[in-house]
Design a protein around this motif. Structure first.
Motif, PDB file in Angstrom:
ATOM      1  N   GLY A 111      59.484  25.175  18.358  1.00 51.85           N
ATOM      2  CA  GLY A 111      59.785  24.242  19.127  1.00 51.85           C
ATOM      3  C   GLY A 111      59.567  24.001  20.532  1.00 51.85           C
ATOM      4  N   VAL A 112      58.586  24.827  20.740  1.00 50.93           N
ATOM      5  CA  VAL A 112      58.207  24.161  22.531  1.00 50.93           C
ATOM      6  C   VAL A 112      57.166  22.849  22.199  1.00 50.93           C
ATOM      7  N   LEU A 113      56.149  22.662  21.243  1.00 51.52           N
ATOM      8  CA  LEU A 113      55.419  21.656  20.586  1.00 51.52           C
ATOM      9  C   LEU A 113      56.670  20.651  20.369  1.00 51.52           C
ATOM     10  N   GLN A 114      57.492  20.607  20.530  1.00 57.06           N
ATOM     11  CA  GLN A 114      58.470  19.476  19.697  1.00 57.06           C
ATOM     12  C   GLN A 114      58.898  18.785  21.450  1.00 57.06           C
ATOM     13  N   ILE A 115      59.071  19.846  22.370  1.00 57.81           N
ATOM     14  CA  ILE A 115      59.655  19.324  23.317  1.00 57.81           C
ATOM     15  C   ILE A 115      58.166  18.475  24.317  1.00 57.81           C
ATOM     16  N   GLU A 116      57.055  19.494  23.464  1.00 55.62           N
ATOM     17  CA  GLU A 116      55.978  19.033  24.303  1.00 55.62           C
ATOM     18  C   GLU A 116      56.265  17.681  23.818  1.00 55.62           C
ATOM     19  N   ALA A 117      56.186  17.556  22.475  1.00 58.75           N
ATOM     20  CA  ALA A 117      56.269  15.209  21.599  1.00 58.75           C
ATOM     21  C   ALA A 117      57.321  14.878  23.052  1.00 58.75           C
TER      22      ALA A 117
END
Length: 142
Positions: free
Chosen positions: A59-65
């Protein structure tokens, strides 16, 4: 509209942390937003450990994207070109589904407020038209 090489001219992110493959639509004059996508591949480094038996994009990488999508909008503005975007906060983050290898993660971020070097963007990530993740992203530009 912008391919990966053009995106790299705007934002400072590089592999393995560049999480947007293409920008398909951008408006930075009136309503400031960017639409793009990330093709999620089974070869992504994070899938080795998250999770080997059931790979799921963190999820943190989804936010980063989503933040990188907003960064394309901000850093395309003349007054912020060449600057560095930083997280200042994340509010109202919600995760509503999984992102797995083979998914096309559609990304949308609209900049709703800028005051000096600080601003807020509303981001929505979706797969096949279904909202997977949404968040309010607070950023600072250095």
């Amino acid at each position: 509209m912008l391919n990966i090489n053009e995106i790299k001219k705007i934002i400072p992110h590089r592999y393995p942390m560049l999480l947007i493959d293409r920008v398909t639509e951008m408006e930075i004059e009136e309503k400031q937003f960017v639409r793009g996508y990330k093709n999620v591949s089974a070869n992504e480094a994070f899938f080795q450990g998250h999770y080997p038996e059931e790979p799921i994009m963190p999820g943190v990488l989804q936010i980063e994207a989503l933040a990188q999508t907003g960064a394309v909008a901000i850093l395309s503005m003349e007054k912020f070109k060449g600057k560095t975007p930083l997280f200042a906060g994340i509010n109202k983050a919600r995760f509503k589904g999984k992102v797995v290898p083979g998914d096309k993660l559609d990304l949308y971020c609209e900049i709703i407020k800028i005051k000096g070097p600080v601003g807020i963007g509303n981001g929505i990530a979706s797969v096949d038209g279904k909202t997977i993740c949404e968040a309010e992203i607070i950023f600072a530009i250095q």
